[in-house]
Design an enzyme around this catalytic site. Sequence first.
Site, short mmCIF file in Angstrom:
data_model
loop_
_atom_site.label_atom_id
_atom_site.label_comp_id
_atom_site.label_asym_id
_atom_site.label_seq_id
_atom_site.Cartn_x
_atom_site.Cartn_y
_atom_site.Cartn_z
N GLY A 124 -41.33 3.34 -7.21
CA GLY A 124 -42.58 3.47 -6.19
C GLY A 124 -42.39 3.11 -4.82
O GLY A 124 -43.27 2.61 -4.18
N ALA A 125 -41.20 3.05 -4.21
CA ALA A 125 -40.87 2.66 -3.02
C ALA A 125 -40.37 3.78 -1.94
O ALA A 125 -40.15 3.60 -0.92
CB ALA A 125 -39.93 1.43 -2.65
N GLY A 126 -40.28 4.92 -2.82
CA GLY A 126 -40.37 6.07 -1.64
C GLY A 126 -38.50 6.24 -1.44
O GLY A 126 -37.96 6.69 -0.60
N SER A 130 -36.59 8.56 -9.18
CA SER A 130 -37.05 9.58 -10.26
C SER A 130 -35.89 10.42 -9.72
O SER A 130 -35.24 11.08 -11.19
CB SER A 130 -38.29 10.23 -9.95
OG SER A 130 -39.36 9.53 -9.38
N ASP A 174 -34.49 15.28 -2.24
CA ASP A 174 -34.09 13.92 -2.92
C ASP A 174 -32.98 14.30 -4.03
O ASP A 174 -31.94 13.53 -4.08
CB ASP A 174 -35.43 13.43 -3.86
CG ASP A 174 -36.33 13.22 -2.89
OD1 ASP A 174 -36.13 13.15 -1.75
OD2 ASP A 174 -37.50 13.04 -3.45
C1 GLA Z 1 -40.65 13.32 -1.53
C2 GLA Z 1 -40.43 14.41 -1.89
C3 GLA Z 1 -39.33 15.29 -1.06
C4 GLA Z 1 -39.82 15.58 0.16
C5 GLA Z 1 -40.35 13.99 0.80
C6 GLA Z 1 -40.98 14.13 1.99
O1 GLA Z 1 -39.66 12.35 -1.36
O2 GLA Z 1 -39.69 14.41 -3.19
O3 GLA Z 1 -39.04 16.36 -1.55
O4 GLA Z 1 -40.87 16.42 0.54
O5 GLA Z 1 -41.13 13.47 0.16
O6 GLA Z 1 -40.17 14.53 2.99
#
Ligand code: GLA
Length: 385
Positions: A124-126, A130, A174
């Site tokens: 949940g931290a970006g 996942s 990602d």
């Molecule tokens: C999330 C999504 C990615 C991308 C970013 C924003 O991480 O999984 O595909 O769109 O946001 O850059």
Amino acid sequence: MSMLENVTQCFTEYFNQLPDFVSKAPGRVNLIGEHTDYNDGFVLPAAIDFFTLVATSARQDNLIKVIALDYAGQTDEFALSSLYEAHPTQMWSNYVRAVVCTLVDRGYQLKGCNLVVSGNVPQGAGLSSSASLEVALAQALLTVAGIQIPATELALIGQAAENNYVGCACGIMDQLVSAGGKQGHALLIDCRSLETKPILMPSQLSIVIINSGVKRGLVDSEYNLRREQCAEAAKFFNQSVLRDVTKEQFFAAADQLPELVRKRAQHVIEENERTLKAAGALATNNVALLSQLMAESHVSMRDLFEITTTEIDYLVAALDKELGSDGGVRMTGGGFGGCIVALVPQKKLSIVEPILADYQLKTGLIATPFICTPEQGASLVALES
Ligand code: GLA
């Protein structure tokens, strides 16, 4: 005990045998190029030294038996099938089920297997916990079945699992950097051709990721809304994605677009240009230019794409002031909370701590810094028997 020893030991205790191998896939940080991937644009992420591990061995039947070490050893068991059924309570199980269904659906002849999963990518931290799970799982399931595929296909499988069964309508960034990252490098990705170009990270810069402590909220709905707004803008220009709208075309007609749609599109079109410039700046060690581009990217995410939060803006501004043109800083990832990324010269690393202390006083939030190194993408860890 290391994470690797831990998954291996748990596997052995539970399944009474050593795993055949451990599949490993990293999380990621994006240096620049935000919300450009699903517009067929450019991104510049790096895989980082936080991972998901999947200890794996083949079974003689068609069952998948899986244990989640980080969820108090919860288990799941199901037969190989292309029919997806969500688990009633265990969200983590849905990722395993989704990856299995996606692979079966794509015609891969899988085999039953035993799996033990564990990871240290903050959730949940970006930082794409996942995606790293999806990629590590897909690689584990294919390897057991004796199948080898390119990093790009591995990434597309992870993305399809996420898009079709769990999570939101994410782009490819990602999963692709988790599958295909290169040690010591960031990866310039063309999200249309899926071509990747490794760019060496300048050795004097540290990648500092700071988890702002702002819980990411409304992520899926706001994310999907941004996607729709981008699609609406592209449609206005008779294109299916914003990659195909030039800056000149955009500015010539921008005032005819609804305000929000105009702002979203401007961010994406300019962010693509910034990302390409940033890749060049990184490759030539032009830190001053990189600094400027990262600052512009943050302002654009704040004012045009509107995905930052006041706390994150505060943190970014504080670091930016201290770094000047010696480094760069911006929010990273999908937005609405999560992390910022800073490229900090080693000799300036001491600026971070006082800023975080001040941030805590001002916001009441505890921000956590991680100094990361750019890592190799998904790999198999051989085990000594
Ligand atoms: C999330 C999504 C990615 C991308 C970013 C924003 O991480 O999984 O595909 O769109 O946001 O850059």
